[in-house]
Design an enzyme around this catalytic site. Structure first.
Site, mmCIF file in Angstrom:
data_model
loop_
_atom_site.group_PDB
_atom_site.id
_atom_site.type_symbol
_atom_site.label_atom_id
_atom_site.label_comp_id
_atom_site.label_asym_id
_atom_site.label_seq_id
_atom_site.Cartn_x
_atom_site.Cartn_y
_atom_site.Cartn_z
ATOM 1 N N SER A 12 -25.593 -24.508 34.616
ATOM 2 C CA SER A 12 -26.901 -24.904 34.102
ATOM 3 C C SER A 12 -26.867 -25.331 32.645
ATOM 4 C CB SER A 12 -27.905 -23.756 34.283
ATOM 5 O OG SER A 12 -27.441 -22.573 33.665
ATOM 6 N N ASP A 172 -37.439 -18.942 29.555
ATOM 7 C CA ASP A 172 -36.885 -17.931 30.461
ATOM 8 C C ASP A 172 -36.039 -16.886 29.728
ATOM 9 O OD1 ASP A 172 -34.418 -19.145 29.957
ATOM 10 O OD2 ASP A 172 -34.176 -19.958 31.980
ATOM 11 N N HIS A 175 -31.687 -19.390 29.145
ATOM 12 C CA HIS A 175 -31.136 -20.698 28.819
ATOM 13 C C HIS A 175 -31.565 -21.122 27.410
ATOM 14 C CE1 HIS A 175 -31.060 -20.733 33.276
ATOM 15 N NE2 HIS A 175 -29.905 -21.328 33.065
#
Length: 204
Positions: A12, A172, A175
């Protein structure tokens, strides 16, 4: 100067989760850095959110099916969260790097981050997580070196910056935010530029 075919593989972080637009991602930021250094660049991103080292093989196949001059691999966070043994994940990463270098690519690897900086990690466990992260990254670095790639040793100051500034994380809290990605890209830039210049010296 011929076009530099730049491929980004991994998880990610490589895909840009937490960014609001594509131009904020590592691949696009580093492409602009390469262009400012005089390289005509074609960027391809194969990274998939949630990817572990076990998921690199199809990304590598996609990259090597095309022309790949320079590859950035960002992997390790999900291996850590899934408790993948260091030697297992490092072995898979080494195989991925060997496949890329085998077709003539310069390969830069950003190894597992220090997950102790994540606010969700309870205080009493931070030192354990920091140690596990360092152990995993060390195993990765050895495998990358054996496979002919180079490790982007970003340094403890990057993780210290994230630990000190919550604004470097996205909503979040795991990240990076766009500001966080900018900081990571700046840390990776010297390694990516060095790899691109090495390729030019080699005469490709």
């Amino acid at each position: 100067m011929s076009t530099l075919h730049f491929h980004v593989l991994g998880d990610s972080l490589a895909a840009g989760v937490g960014c609001a637009s594509a131009d904020q991602t590592l691949g696009h930021r580093l492409t602009e850095t390469l262009r400012r250094d005089g390289h005509p660049v074609e960027l391809r991103v194969h990274a998939v959110s949630g990817a572990r080292s076990a998921d690199l093989a199809p990304q590598v196949r996609a990259a090597t099916a095309a022309t790949v001059d320079l590859a950035l691999v960002v992997i390790g966070a999900n291996d850590l969260t899934s408790l993948t043994p260091p030697q297992v994940g490092a072995g898979l990463l080494g195989s991925a790097v060997a496949a890329l270098t085998g077709v003539g690519a310069e390969v830069v690897v950003a190894t597992a981050p220090d997950l102790s900086i994540v606010s969700a990690i309870p205080g009493p466990y931070r030192e354990l997580v920091r140690h596990a992260s360092a152990l995993y990254a060390g195993a990765q670095a050895e495998a990358v070196d054996r496979a002919g790639g180079s490790v982007a040793a970003v340094g403890a100051e990057l993780f210290t910056a994230f630990r000190a500034d919550p604004g470097l994380f996205s909503a979040d809290r795991f990240h990076p935010s766009p500001r966080g990605y900018a900081l990571i890209a700046d840390a990776l830039a010297p390694h990516v530029l060095d790899a691109a210049r090495k390729r030019n010296v080699r005469g490709y």
